[in-house]
Structure formats: structure tokens, C-alpha cells
Design a protein around this motif. Structure first.
Motif, PDB file in Angstrom:
ATOM      1  N   THR A 180      -0.765  11.227   1.769  1.00  0.00           N
ATOM      2  CA  THR A 180       0.473  10.431   1.734  1.00  0.00           C
ATOM      3  C   THR A 180       1.023  10.399   0.303  1.00  0.00           C
ATOM      4  OG1 THR A 180      -0.369   9.042   3.528  1.00  0.00           O
ATOM      5  CG2 THR A 180       1.462   8.152   2.243  1.00  0.00           C
ATOM      6  N   ILE A 200       2.237   0.685  -0.151  1.00  0.00           N
ATOM      7  CA  ILE A 200       1.562   1.139   1.077  1.00  0.00           C
ATOM      8  C   ILE A 200       0.094   0.738   0.948  1.00  0.00           C
ATOM      9  CG2 ILE A 200       1.193   3.065   2.656  1.00  0.00           C
ATOM     10  CD1 ILE A 200       3.450   4.513   1.282  1.00  0.00           C
ATOM     11  N   PHE A 244      -3.562   0.953   2.137  1.00  0.00           N
ATOM     12  CA  PHE A 244      -4.651   1.618   2.860  1.00  0.00           C
ATOM     13  C   PHE A 244      -6.015   1.050   2.436  1.00  0.00           C
ATOM     14  CE2 PHE A 244      -1.546   5.112   2.050  1.00  0.00           C
ATOM     15  CZ  PHE A 244      -1.399   5.655   3.311  1.00  0.00           C
ATOM     16  N   VAL A 284       4.052  -1.713   3.598  1.00  0.00           N
ATOM     17  CA  VAL A 284       3.672  -0.951   4.797  1.00  0.00           C
ATOM     18  C   VAL A 284       2.146  -0.939   4.862  1.00  0.00           C
ATOM     19  CG1 VAL A 284       3.731   1.311   5.924  1.00  0.00           C
ATOM     20  CG2 VAL A 284       5.718   0.508   4.631  1.00  0.00           C
ATOM     21  N   LEU A 327      -1.508  -0.045   6.900  1.00  0.00           N
ATOM     22  CA  LEU A 327      -2.136   0.782   7.925  1.00  0.00           C
ATOM     23  C   LEU A 327      -3.084  -0.088   8.734  1.00  0.00           C
ATOM     24  CD1 LEU A 327      -1.748   3.893   8.342  1.00  0.00           C
ATOM     25  CD2 LEU A 327      -0.768   2.928   6.283  1.00  0.00           C
ATOM     26  N   LEU A 368       1.480  -0.666  10.799  1.00  0.00           N
ATOM     27  CA  LEU A 368       1.378   0.558  11.607  1.00  0.00           C
ATOM     28  C   LEU A 368       0.056   0.532  12.360  1.00  0.00           C
ATOM     29  CD1 LEU A 368       2.601   3.028   8.826  1.00  0.00           C
ATOM     30  CD2 LEU A 368       3.958   1.969  10.651  1.00  0.00           C
ATOM     31  N   GLN A 377      -2.332   2.305  13.968  1.00  0.00           N
ATOM     32  CA  GLN A 377      -2.615   3.741  14.018  1.00  0.00           C
ATOM     33  C   GLN A 377      -3.810   4.065  14.914  1.00  0.00           C
ATOM     34  OE1 GLN A 377      -2.176   6.993  10.701  1.00  0.00           O
ATOM     35  NE2 GLN A 377      -3.985   5.792  10.225  1.00  0.00           N
ATOM     36  N   SER A 391       0.620  11.534  10.679  1.00  0.00           N
ATOM     37  CA  SER A 391       0.380  10.215  10.100  1.00  0.00           C
ATOM     38  C   SER A 391       1.224  10.059   8.831  1.00  0.00           C
ATOM     39  CB  SER A 391      -1.120  10.088   9.789  1.00  0.00           C
ATOM     40  OG  SER A 391      -1.374   8.917   9.093  1.00  0.00           O
ATOM     41  N   CYS A 400       4.894   9.736   9.679  1.00  0.00           N
ATOM     42  CA  CYS A 400       5.214   8.402  10.223  1.00  0.00           C
ATOM     43  C   CYS A 400       5.347   7.385   9.093  1.00  0.00           C
ATOM     44  CB  CYS A 400       4.117   7.928  11.172  1.00  0.00           C
ATOM     45  SG  CYS A 400       4.118   8.773  12.753  1.00  0.00           S
ATOM     46  N   ILE A 401       4.467   7.487   8.104  1.00  0.00           N
ATOM     47  CA  ILE A 401       4.524   6.527   6.995  1.00  0.00           C
ATOM     48  C   ILE A 401       5.856   6.681   6.256  1.00  0.00           C
ATOM     49  CG2 ILE A 401       3.460   5.927   4.765  1.00  0.00           C
ATOM     50  CD1 ILE A 401       0.739   6.778   6.212  1.00  0.00           C
ATOM     51  N   GLU A 402       6.267   7.929   6.092  1.00  0.00           N
ATOM     52  CA  GLU A 402       7.569   8.175   5.448  1.00  0.00           C
ATOM     53  C   GLU A 402       8.703   7.560   6.288  1.00  0.00           C
ATOM     54  OE1 GLU A 402       8.680  12.285   5.459  1.00  0.00           O
ATOM     55  OE2 GLU A 402      10.712  11.788   4.783  1.00  0.00           O
ATOM     56  N   GLN A 435       1.326   3.914  15.877  1.00  0.00           N
ATOM     57  CA  GLN A 435       1.319   5.208  15.199  1.00  0.00           C
ATOM     58  C   GLN A 435       0.258   6.104  15.844  1.00  0.00           C
ATOM     59  OE1 GLN A 435       2.182   5.145  11.024  1.00  0.00           O
ATOM     60  NE2 GLN A 435       0.560   6.546  10.556  1.00  0.00           N
TER      61      GLN A 435
END
Ligand code: NAD
Ligand code: USQ
Length: 397
Positions: A16, A95, A97, A141, A143, A214, A216, A278, A281-283, A301
Motif C-alpha cells: 500500500t 491508514i 494497519f 482508514v 483495516l 474496511l 477485509q 486490497s 480498495c484502500i486507494e 473489502q
């Protein structure tokens, strides 16, 4: 945009980071490198040879001219350091994670349960708390996981985050209400993602934070367009019994002639997505933020669902691998159906990579190329969900 990528040294975070840097964003990776330390704790290594994060970013600069900055911060333990970084840098988007993401690792022992809860819940809460304190108007955002829903669609597709329910009012009439889909975690790790959801709900309502969560599915594959640009940009690939996810495990097992390790009957149906999708989708999520004051925006996601035994049989057909049906170390439904709504990403233009088209190249290019690095003794999944299950497996392995 200036984008902070928390956990940007990990399996989804690294590709990412490259993808967003490639698009011209100013990317900052924040990571405490705990995932690399956990490899050392478990005595395993990524199937693919991974360079240090500093070396990876140096190669990226050499190949593209783009700078990705790395900051060594533990966001769960060093709140003040993290807050100071956010105050100095004021990213436009963040983001997130940066959590301990393996269900088996989270169930290994009481220490691993404590670690997973402390790390994941504090990481998320520190971030939200600091954003409010600093008046940071960034889009967050996160995950999350399909596992927050449990894995049963009880005859109706699982909606994207919210469920419409009719409640009977005191005067006997019906009123429609939208509620967060009831949480139904299957491990300590998945439970932390359910707790995250509540933290998000509160901070969006109370402080107007702009949050996208998201949900996922299981990510499979290794390469993305950017990780393929240089062999030292390669992504990590986990195959061991704790961090390896089911499809990637089956691929490497097929490559080394190890019978595919199906838990129980293999009737578990799960949602899947390729690593390249993946990242896309994040974009897409980044480009479509909620407005200030909106409720948390939730996307499912995932791109397809499969039953574990069907995956094993598919790989067995493609490669000739044997399939082993093993006692299940997890406490989970032996068989379940799963239908999931994912309209939002499709409407935003996602064109999914399917298992059928991506699978063979993955077996040949990655699994076979690096099979010499596999330690076969690390393949079995040994973390049991309860003491009773552990005892049963010991009696009848
Ligand atoms: P990963 O373990 O490879 O990466 C996570 C990264 O976060 C690691 O580099 C780790 O060092 C870092 N990190 C963890 N705790 C931290 C802390 N306190 N401070 C700073 N850095 C910290 O995991 P992944 O597979 O890339 O998953 C990323 C996210 O996506 C996770 O939150 C996970 O729950 C979610 N997710 C993953 C999958 C999957 O199949 N891999 C599927 C659904 C959701
Ligand atoms: N399984 C096998 N054999 C194996 C490994 C797993 O049969 O060798 C089975 C498991 O019992 C389970 C299913 O395959 O029923 C999925 O297991 P997994 O390890 O691939 O996935 P899971 O534990 O759910 O966790 C992974 C990621 C996690 C993410 C989650 C998305 O590690 O971070 O949140 O997938 S989801 O499953 O959709 O909730």
C-alpha cells in the motif's frame, strides 16, 4: 496528500505504501517492527527474503525517485511520541494497519492474549485520542476484518457494516432502525477488531472524526505492480502455522509436497481478496472519505467466498498435492454458508482479480522459487483455541 501509514512494514502495509507513493502522495511509514520481532520469537521467517525497511525504502527511491520516510514508533506504547509526530506532521490521511493480526498467535497463551488486546486496543485508541486532542481533520482508514460479523449469512447477505432492523415501539407500532451489525468474534484477535468498531463509532459521533473501516477478508497472493519492480521490494509471505493464512499456506504446501492442512471437514466458508485488489480498495476508500459528522463508513473489502475444502481440492487438482483432513485446533463452525455484499467497491470501479486467474502464477513464481527457504517443522498449526481442544489433539493428533 501527506499520508501516514501505520504498520507500513507489514504484508498489506508495504505494497500500500508503494502504491500510494507511486501515485505521488507523500508517504510516511510508522511501524515498531514488532512483526519482525514476532518472527524471531516464533523462529520463522517470511518465505520471501525481506530486506530491512530502511533498505526497502532506499531501493524504492533508487527505482522511482520517490521518498518514503520511515519512523520507528510503537503507537500502542509510546503515546506521547506518536502524538508529537502527528502534531509535527499533520497528515491529510492516516491508514491504520498497526495491529497484531494473527488469530492463532492471539490464542497461543494468556500472555499472547494480553499482548494482542493491549497492543490492538491501545493502538487504535491512542490514534483516535490524539486526533481529537490535536484537532487533526485527517481521514482515518482502518483495516478491519470480515471476522467481526462471524461467518454465517443466515439466508441473507451480510451488509456493509449496518443492519436494518424493525423494533416494536412501546405503543406497538414498528420503527426501522439501523444498527452496527452484531459483533460475533471467533478469536481474541477478532475480538479486538470488534472493540475497534465501538471506538470508531464513539469518536465519529462524539468528535466528528472522519473514519472508514474496511472489513477485509483473507488476503492472498504476494506481488503487486510496485513490489515487482525490483527483487528487493518483494512483499512478505507468511506460511507458518500462526501467521500463514489458509490459501497462501496451501500454495506453499503444494510447492514443497506437504499434504494440504485442512482443519476439520474444511466446510468453513471464508471471504478472500488478492493483495493487489486490497491495495486498490484502500486507494478507492481514500478517495471517497465520509464527511465530518457522518457515521463510520464501512466497506466489505472482499471479492469472493470459498469453502476451505474446495480451495484444497482446487489446488490439489492444479498441482497434484495430497489433502490431509486434520483435527481442527480452532473453535469454529464445522460448516457455514457465507454471502457478503460488496457493492460499494464494485460501484467505485474495482475489477477483481479472481482466484482462477491469479493462482497458477502464484504457485510457480513465488511458492516454487522460494520453497528452499521453508522450514517444514513450522508448517503445522499448533495453537489451540481451548485447553480441551489442545488435549484432544494431543490424544489423537
Ligand atoms: P502484518 O502483521 O504483516 O502488519 C502489521 C504491521 O503493523 C507490522 O509491520 C507490525 O510491525 C506493525 N505494528 C503492529 N503493532 C504496532 C504498534 N503497536 N506500533 C507500530 N506498528 C505496529 O499484518 P497485515 O497482514 O499487513 O495486516 C494489516 C492489517 O490488515 C491488520 O490490522 C489486519 O488485522 C488487517 N487484515 C489483514 C488480513 C490478512 O489476510 N493479512 C485480512 C483482513 C484484515
Ligand atoms: N485453515 C485451515 N487450514 C490451515 C489454516 C487455516 O483449514 O492450514 C482454516 C481455519 O480453520 C479457518 C480458515 O481456514 O477456518 C481461515 O483461516 P486463516 O488463518 O486463513 O484466516 P483467519 O484466522 O480468519 O485470519 C486472517 C488474517 C486476519 C484477518 C482474517 C480475515 O490473519 O488478520 O482479519 O483473515 S477474515 O477471516 O475474513 O476475518
Amino acid at each position: 496528500m501527506k499520508i501516514a501509514i501505520l504498520g507500513g512494514d507489514g504484508f498489506v502495509g508495504w505494497p500500500t505504501s508503494l502504491h500510494l507513493s507511486d501515485q505521488g502522495h507523500e508517504v510516511h511509514i510508522i511501524d515498531n517492527l514488532s512483526r519482525r520481532w514476532i518472527d524471531a520469537e516464533l523462529g520463522v521467517q517470511s518465505l520471501t527474503p525481506m530486506d530491512s525497511i530502511q533498505e526497502r525504502t532506499r531501493i524504492w527511491k533508487q527505482e522511482t525517485g520517490n521518498t518514503i520516510r520511515f519512523h520507528l514508533i510503537d503507537i500502542a506504547r509510546d503515546y506521547e511520541v506518536f502524538k508529537a509526530w502527528l502534531a509535527d506532521n499533520r497528515p491529510d490521511a492516516i491508514i491504520h494497519f498497526a495491529e497484531q493480526r494473527a488469530a492463532p498467535y492471539s490464542m497461543k497463551s494468556d500472555q499472547h492474549k494480553n499482548y494482542t488486546v493491549n497492543n490492538n486496543v491501545n493502538a487504535t485508541h491512542h490514534l483516535l485520542n490524539a486526533m481529537v486532542e490535536l484537532d487533526l481533520d485527517a481521514h482515518l482508514v482502518h483495516l478491519g476484518t470480515m471476522g467481526v460479523y462471524g461467518y454465517s449469512s443466515v439466508g441473507a447477505a451480510i451488509p456493509e457494516g449496518y443492519l436494518s432492523v424493525d423494533v416494536e415501539t412501546l405503543n406497538g407500532s414498528k420503527a426501522a432502525q439501523e444498527i452496527l451489525y452484531p459483533a460475533n468474534p471467533g478469536s481474541i484477535y477478532h475480538m479486538t477488531k470488534c472493540l475497534d468498531q465501538l471506538l470508531f463509532q464513539f469518536y465519529a459521533k462524539n468528535d466528528g472524526l472522519k473514519i472508514t473501516d474496511l472489513h477485509q477478508g483473507i488476503v492472498w497472493g504476494t506481488h503487486t505492480e510496485q513490489t515487482l519492480r525490483h527483487k528487493q521490494l518483494i512483499n512478505r509471505f507468511d506460511y507458518d502455522g500462526d501467521y500463514g493464512t489458509v490459501l497462501n499456506r496451501f500454495l506453499i504446501q503444494a510447492a514443497i509436497g506437504y499434504p494440504l492442512t485442512v482443519h476439520g471437514t474444511g466446510g468453513q466458508t471464508r471471504a478472500f481478496i488478492h493483495i493487489q485488489d486490497s491495495v486498490r480498495c484502500i486507494e478507492l476508500a481514500l478517495k471517497n472519505p465520509p464527511k465530518k459528522g457522518d457515521r463510520v463508513k464501512v466497506f466489505n473489502q472482499m471479492t469472493e467466498t470459498h469453502r476451505v475444502r474446495d480451495l484444497a481440492e482446487l489446488i490439489s487438482r492444479l498441482t497434484g498435492a495430497k489433502v490431509a483432513y486434520l483435527p481442527n485446533p480452532r473453535k469454529e463452525a464445522a460448516e457455514n454458508d457465507l454471502v457478503v455484499e460488496n457493492k460499494q467497491f464494485l460501484e467505485l470501479g474495482l475489477n477483481p482479480i479472481t482466484l482462477e486467474e491469479g493462482l497458477l502464477s502464484e504457485v510457480v513464481d513465488v511458492a516454487k522459487n522460494f520453497a528452499y527457504r521453508v522450514d517444514r517443522s513450522r508448517v503445522p498449526a499448533v495453537s489451540a483455541w481451548t485447553k480441551e481442544i489442545a488435549d484432544e489433539i494431543e490424544r489423537d493428533p
